[in-house]
Design a protein around this motif. Structure first.
Motif, mmCIF file in Angstrom:
data_model
loop_
_atom_site.group_PDB
_atom_site.id
_atom_site.type_symbol
_atom_site.label_atom_id
_atom_site.label_comp_id
_atom_site.label_asym_id
_atom_site.label_seq_id
_atom_site.Cartn_x
_atom_site.Cartn_y
_atom_site.Cartn_z
ATOM 1 N N TYR A 39 37.982 -3.481 51.742
ATOM 2 C CA TYR A 39 37.244 -3.429 52.317
ATOM 3 C C TYR A 39 35.982 -4.301 52.555
ATOM 4 C CZ TYR A 39 39.858 1.322 51.677
ATOM 5 O OH TYR A 39 40.622 2.806 51.824
ATOM 6 N N SER A 40 35.573 -4.347 54.235
ATOM 7 C CA SER A 40 34.576 -4.839 54.159
ATOM 8 C C SER A 40 33.554 -5.176 53.254
ATOM 9 C CB SER A 40 34.494 -5.151 56.141
ATOM 10 O OG SER A 40 32.934 -6.249 55.926
ATOM 11 N N ARG A 41 33.634 -5.848 52.593
ATOM 12 C CA ARG A 41 32.722 -6.449 51.687
ATOM 13 C C ARG A 41 32.364 -5.287 50.354
ATOM 14 N NH1 ARG A 41 27.728 -6.333 56.238
ATOM 15 N NH2 ARG A 41 28.506 -8.549 57.027
ATOM 16 N N GLN A 42 33.656 -5.130 50.239
ATOM 17 C CA GLN A 42 33.687 -4.487 48.764
ATOM 18 C C GLN A 42 34.789 -5.315 47.783
ATOM 19 O OE1 GLN A 42 34.588 -0.611 48.908
ATOM 20 N NE2 GLN A 42 33.377 0.300 50.381
ATOM 21 N N ARG A 43 35.000 -5.184 46.820
ATOM 22 C CA ARG A 43 36.443 -5.227 45.896
ATOM 23 C C ARG A 43 37.200 -5.049 46.163
ATOM 24 N NH1 ARG A 43 33.370 -6.078 39.811
ATOM 25 N NH2 ARG A 43 31.331 -6.253 40.542
ATOM 26 N N LEU A 44 38.179 -5.681 45.341
ATOM 27 C CA LEU A 44 39.766 -5.086 45.762
ATOM 28 C C LEU A 44 40.376 -4.406 45.356
ATOM 29 C CD1 LEU A 44 42.784 -6.248 47.463
ATOM 30 C CD2 LEU A 44 43.164 -8.101 45.232
ATOM 31 N N GLN A 45 40.554 -3.454 45.451
ATOM 32 C CA GLN A 45 40.506 -2.467 44.756
ATOM 33 C C GLN A 45 42.135 -1.450 44.333
ATOM 34 O OE1 GLN A 45 38.207 1.601 46.410
ATOM 35 N NE2 GLN A 45 37.394 0.044 47.808
ATOM 36 N N LEU A 46 42.622 -0.673 43.946
ATOM 37 C CA LEU A 46 43.632 -0.002 43.603
ATOM 38 C C LEU A 46 43.911 0.989 45.218
ATOM 39 C CD1 LEU A 46 47.221 0.582 42.379
ATOM 40 C CD2 LEU A 46 45.429 1.984 40.981
ATOM 41 N N LEU A 47 44.472 1.467 45.433
ATOM 42 C CA LEU A 47 44.720 2.369 47.034
ATOM 43 C C LEU A 47 46.025 3.423 46.036
ATOM 44 C CD1 LEU A 47 44.322 3.976 49.463
ATOM 45 C CD2 LEU A 47 46.034 2.915 50.814
ATOM 46 N N LEU A 48 47.270 3.160 45.273
ATOM 47 C CA LEU A 48 47.940 3.582 45.432
ATOM 48 C C LEU A 48 48.640 3.135 44.192
ATOM 49 C CD1 LEU A 48 50.460 3.768 47.128
ATOM 50 C CD2 LEU A 48 49.346 5.779 48.627
ATOM 51 N N ARG A 49 49.803 3.638 43.749
ATOM 52 C CA ARG A 49 51.013 3.238 42.689
ATOM 53 C C ARG A 49 52.157 3.898 43.485
ATOM 54 N NH1 ARG A 49 47.684 4.389 37.740
ATOM 55 N NH2 ARG A 49 46.290 4.016 38.762
ATOM 56 N N SER A 55 49.318 10.696 46.944
ATOM 57 C CA SER A 55 48.547 10.200 48.885
ATOM 58 C C SER A 55 47.142 10.279 48.778
ATOM 59 C CB SER A 55 48.892 11.947 49.678
ATOM 60 O OG SER A 55 48.268 11.312 50.708
ATOM 61 N N ILE A 56 46.872 9.295 49.021
ATOM 62 C CA ILE A 56 45.259 8.763 49.157
ATOM 63 C C ILE A 56 44.529 8.340 50.081
ATOM 64 C CG2 ILE A 56 43.763 7.164 47.710
ATOM 65 C CD1 ILE A 56 45.408 8.711 45.733
ATOM 66 N N LYS A 57 43.510 8.881 50.396
ATOM 67 C CA LYS A 57 43.517 8.917 52.167
ATOM 68 C C LYS A 57 43.968 8.964 52.986
ATOM 69 C CE LYS A 57 39.658 5.907 50.188
ATOM 70 N NZ LYS A 57 38.623 4.498 50.295
ATOM 71 N N GLY A 58 44.990 10.284 52.567
ATOM 72 C CA GLY A 58 46.256 9.852 54.028
ATOM 73 C C GLY A 58 47.337 9.300 53.363
ATOM 74 N N LEU A 72 53.042 1.046 53.107
ATOM 75 C CA LEU A 72 52.706 1.895 53.645
ATOM 76 C C LEU A 72 52.328 3.203 54.719
ATOM 77 C CD1 LEU A 72 49.820 2.364 51.575
ATOM 78 C CD2 LEU A 72 48.981 1.276 53.160
ATOM 79 N N LYS A 73 52.422 4.008 54.973
ATOM 80 C CA LYS A 73 52.436 4.703 55.847
ATOM 81 C C LYS A 73 50.889 5.762 56.297
ATOM 82 C CE LYS A 73 57.550 4.912 56.236
ATOM 83 N NZ LYS A 73 58.341 5.694 56.327
ATOM 84 N N LYS A 74 50.764 6.118 57.372
ATOM 85 C CA LYS A 74 49.451 7.209 57.410
ATOM 86 C C LYS A 74 49.674 7.150 58.766
ATOM 87 C CE LYS A 74 44.532 8.025 57.055
ATOM 88 N NZ LYS A 74 43.017 7.807 56.320
ATOM 89 N N PRO A 75 49.918 9.182 59.155
ATOM 90 C CA PRO A 75 49.904 9.732 60.517
ATOM 91 C C PRO A 75 49.181 9.255 61.456
ATOM 92 C CG PRO A 75 50.064 11.236 58.249
ATOM 93 C CD PRO A 75 49.806 10.012 57.630
ATOM 94 N N PHE A 76 48.032 9.135 60.733
ATOM 95 C CA PHE A 76 47.209 9.104 61.896
ATOM 96 C C PHE A 76 45.409 8.466 61.367
ATOM 97 C CE2 PHE A 76 48.298 12.809 63.853
ATOM 98 C CZ PHE A 76 49.411 13.573 63.089
ATOM 99 N N ALA A 77 45.981 7.129 62.456
ATOM 100 C CA ALA A 77 44.546 5.690 61.520
ATOM 101 C C ALA A 77 42.922 6.739 61.850
ATOM 102 C CB ALA A 77 44.983 4.456 62.588
#
Lengths: 109, 115
Positions: A39-49, A55-58, A72-77
């Motif tokens: 994310y903007s101005r944040q460190r690179l981080q793991l989302l999911l494996r 399911s992380i953040k949808g 990588l999929k998300k039904p509603f951005a």
């Protein structure tokens, strides 16, 4: 050669639209696959494996060995999903993690 | 809790000058350590990784070298910088544990500009 391909440099969608960030890998053995997010101005981080089948953040991602893909999929951005997304491969029992070139997701209001 | 420190945050160096970027990890022992370079259009390129003191694996031939003088210290160096060394350098660590799929934890990065 071991490789991760993310064909889209930029993906722009409207809020509420479905999202699919593509990732294909090249590896003949059993891969371990990950999605990282920055994310903007944040460190690179793991989302999911993939091994966690979570399911992380949808977001979800299914490993398709036949197509060597881990999209990588998300039904509603949501607008807060706007970020840089990297797909990564850990080949077998190695210590290295190979990243793709990344896809910038921009969610428009 | 574990933390990773990387410095400096930004650096401007002339061509031909030496380089030393430092990365330290706190709160864990025997981590795997990594140096990546993030360049526009090329994503994250793995430069070096280390599984222990003095053990360095190089992934790409280049003008850079890495050293691990202590368990939780990883240094990226160059004797003479090239213009092409400009980029954003990320240090990362990962737990080393059995049949692991533990994630990488990244530092804040160093923006290097070679002029």
């Amino acid at each position: 050669a071991q490789r991760v391909t993310q064909p889209e440099k930029l993906l722009s969608v409207f809020k509420g639209a479905p999202v699919e960030l593509k990732c294909n890998y090249s590896y003949s053995g059993s891969p371990e696959l990950f999605w990282y997010v920055q994310y903007s101005r944040q460190r690179l981080q793991l989302l999911l494996r993939h091994i966690s089948r979570e399911s992380i953040k949808g977001f979800t991602a299914d490993l398709n060995k036949g197509e060597t893909s881990f999209h990588l999929k998300k039904p509603f951005a949501q607008e807060e999903d706007s970020a840089m997304y990297y797909c990564a491969l850990r080949p077998g029992a190695t210590n290295k993690l190979i990243f793709g070139t990344g896809t910038l997701l921009a969610v428009q209001p | 809790s574990q933390t990773i420190h990387q410095w400096p945050a930004t650096l401007v160096q002339p061509v031909g000058s030496p380089l030393s970027l430092e990365c330290t990890v706190e709160g864990t022992s025997n981590p795997n350590l990594y140096w990546y370079r993030q360049a526009a259009g090329r994503g994250l390129q793995l430069l070096f990784y280390s599984v222990g003191i003095g053990q360095i694996s190089s992934e790409v031939p280049q003008n850079l070298s890495a050293s691990r003088p202590q368990d939780r210290q990883f240094i990226l160096s160059s004797k003479k910088l090239l213009l092409s060394d400009s980029g954003f350098y990320l240090c990362a660590w990962r737990l080393r544990q059995g049949k692991d799929n533990s994630p990488l934890h990244f530092g804040n990065g160093t923006r290097l500009t070679v002029t």
